[in-house]
Design an enzyme around this catalytic site. Structure first.
Site, PDB file in Angstrom:
ATOM      1  N   LYS A 188      55.959 -22.132  31.710  1.00 41.80           N
ATOM      2  CA  LYS A 188      55.570 -20.956  30.918  1.00 41.80           C
ATOM      3  C   LYS A 188      54.050 -20.830  31.001  1.00 41.80           C
ATOM      4  CE  LYS A 188      57.189 -17.597  28.337  1.00 41.80           C
ATOM      5  NZ  LYS A 188      58.165 -16.636  28.871  1.00 41.80           N
ATOM      6  N   SER A 384      61.697 -13.269  30.383  1.00 39.21           N
ATOM      7  CA  SER A 384      61.428 -13.723  29.020  1.00 39.21           C
ATOM      8  C   SER A 384      62.229 -12.875  28.042  1.00 39.21           C
ATOM      9  CB  SER A 384      59.923 -13.687  28.744  1.00 39.21           C
ATOM     10  OG  SER A 384      59.609 -14.489  27.623  1.00 39.21           O
TER      11      SER A 384
END
Length: 591
Positions: A188, A384
């Protein structure tokens, strides 16, 4: 006196808006509502891809007054209608000098293939392709044409794809800015530029992985279209750049010529009397034919995902945001509509709020509970939060170059108190209640207790995300945990991991929805994307009440302008749509 001057200034500004802005607005809306010129019996459409390109048209009625961009959905729907319109004899494409977003380029490529399969030629013209963005997508679109033209003296610079990132860690260290972020997990990397001075191994691995996948997909498609070997094409392109003349010699493009020459060649092919028509001016009258019976709802969602609803803060701009209230209501409305038998949710989003994403996902669940399949069609991004809202759909269809996954979460803050202190600025805080109340103050870093509590919050969001994916995709939790970690995957990669069901475009998603709903034949597509009508948008733009907006619009009718009456008719139709009272409004036909 001060208050009087303020009031006078406000009154003057209001008069300026009313006397100048409103007439201009109404005239523009009326002109845009006039009927387009008839399409000639022999028409060559001209599509210019050199301007801004979005996946979906912004959902407000005023954006079209001064629009300078187009949308992929408009392009593919128009080409779909033109396939069996006997008046349309061909298509000329003006290619951009830089790259097109990969997922969008794939969608257009597939639409061009269907158009050509209908027996209609496509010519593409380029004034050069230069290293800006994914230039391989532009070359792929050129290769999708029957003839790929390039302007003499132009340059073909499709030697690869490169990216750069700015890393601010040393800058922050020098000036005392303290970035404090939690990431779940190592891939991430959205905030890595704040935390590090170079790519981490995971960051570099993921970036090269998705870039390589997109690059290979573009070149493989181009090689197939150019009827050559992919390895040979790659070797030739990477040995560039080339002048246009050399590109023709190497059979990378087909012909040299100015755009007027390419246009004339296509007109000659179309037959005597053929005319060119701008892509946006083409209207198929069959679009307005009433349809009855079962329908498939089309709901579009583009941009970052936020909680709340659209209050029309930027009604004249083309920017897009997904508001969870608006999108959830649209899905719920489709789920409750008797004629709607399935839903296609078109997504182009890099993500956003987890709670907003969950609200939208809940609406998807509700639609499925009513026996209505929900099929997600992914454009360039569905990552996401964009993947969160898709995770429990009945089926997911992604382009091979869609960027999806990124199953993870990040959050944090900058502590700038130490930096400001070096310049004599002191940040002081005060508060009541628990220690966590001041956790996100910018003055000081987290305390250990605050950091622990914040990290726990991030862990819970991440665990919830993993659960949604495991449930929706019917994958083992351990398997999801392994492929998550915040990593971005392309659609082609995601298919192999079980994160998507099929690799393809929008109309493949429509076919999937028909299959799941057990529908056959020609099924209308009913657009139910959340949008504000002309009346509501005007009201928001001018900051007036609904009655005032109606009065302003009706003023044009008093002036005796028939085009203004047409505008009022459109406003009334928009109101009927929003109130569910319209019974003769036409859905969009599809095949």
């Amino acid at each position: 006196m001060k208050q009087f001057l303020i009031t006078a200034a406000g009154v003057f500004a209001g008069l300026v808006i009313f006397l100048i802005g409103v007439p201009v607005l109404l005239i523009g809306m009326a002109v845009s509502a006039t009927a387009p010129a008839p399409v000639p019996a022999k028409t060559v459409l001209e599509l210019d891809l050199r301007g801004p390109l979005s996946d979906q048209a912004p959902q407000n009625a005023l954006w079209g007054l001064a629009r300078n961009s187009t949308s992929v959905m408009a392009i593919i729907e128009t080409l779909h209608r033109a396939e069996d319109d006997n008046r349309i004899k061909g298509l000329l494409i003006r290619l951009p000098e830089g790259g097109v977003e990969p997922g969008m380029a794939d969608e257009i490529r597939q639409a061009l293939a269907r158009f050509r399969a209908a027996g209609k030629p496509v010519y593409a013209h380029s004034q050069g392709v230069y290293p800006a963005g994914f230039v391989t997508t532009t070359y792929m679109l050129g290769a999708s044409a029957d003839q790929f033209w390039m302007q003499p003296g132009a340059s073909l610079q499709v030697t690869g794809v490169a990216t750069e990132d700015l890393f601010f860690k040393r800058f922050f260290d020098k000036y005392g800015v303290v970035p404090q972020y939690e990431q779940r997990r190592e891939y991430k990397n959205a905030v890595n530029s704040f935390l590090f001075s170079d790519y981490t191994p995971a960051h570099r691995e993921a970036t090269l992985s998705w870039m390589g996948s997109v690059y290979q997909s573009n070149l493989a498609a181009a090689a197939t279209l150019r009827k050559t070997d992919a390895a040979v094409l790659r070797e030739t392109l990477e040995a560039g750049p080339y002048a246009a003349e050399d590109a023709v010699r190497l059979k990378l493009v087909d012909r040299l010529g100015q755009v007027r020459e390419a246009e004339q060649a296509l007109l000659d092919k179309a037959g005597d009397g053929a005319k060119t028509v701008d892509f946006d001016d083409y209207v198929d009258p069959r679009r307005d034919q009433p349809r009855t019976g079962p329908t498939i709802a089309l709901i579009e969602a583009e941009g970052p995902i936020m909680t709340g609803e659209d209050h029309g803060s930027n009604p004249f701009t083309g920017g897009s945001t997904i508001y969870s209230d608006d999108l959830a209501k649209a899905i719920l409305r489709a789920a409750k509509a008797d004629s709607v038998k399935a839903i296609v949710l078109r997504v182009n989003s890099p993500g956003g709020s987890d709670t907003a994403s969950e609200q939208i996902l809940d609406a998807v669940r509700f639609a499925k509970s009513k026996g209505k399949p929900v099929v997600v069609s992914m454009s360039t991004y569905a990552a996401s939060g964009g993947y969160w809202i898709a995770s429990e759909a009945s089926a997911i269809v992604a382009q091979p170059t869609t960027l999806t996954g990124s199953i993870g979460v990040f959050g944090g803050k900058f502590a700038v108190g130490p930096a400001l202190g070096k310049f004599g600025v002191d940040v002081r805080g005060a508060g009541v209640g628990g220690d966590y109340a001041g956790a996100f103050g910018l003055g000081q870093p987290f305390t250990p207790a605050q950091r622990e509590a914040f990290a726990g919050w991030m862990d819970r969001i991440y665990a919830n995300f993993l659960t949604r994916v495991a449930t929706g995709r019917k994958l083992a939790p351990a398997q999801v945990a392994e492929i998550a970690k915040g990593r971005v995957w392309t659609g082609a990669q995601a298919k192999g991991l079980g994160l998507v069901d099929e690799v393809g475009g929008f109309y493949q998603a429509v076919d999937k929805a028909k299959q799941l709903a057990k529908l056959e034949g020609d099924v209308p597509l009913r657009r139910m994307t959340p949008s504000a009508g002309a009346l509501e948008t005007l009201q928001k733009a001018l900051g007036v009440q609904a009655n005032s907006a109606r009065s302003l619009a009706a003023a044009a009718w008093i002036f005796g302008d028939p085009r203004a009456q047409q505008l009022l008719d459109q406003v009334a139709e928009a109101r009927m749509r929003s109130e569910g009272k319209a019974t003769v409004l036409a859905p969009m036909p599809i095949r």
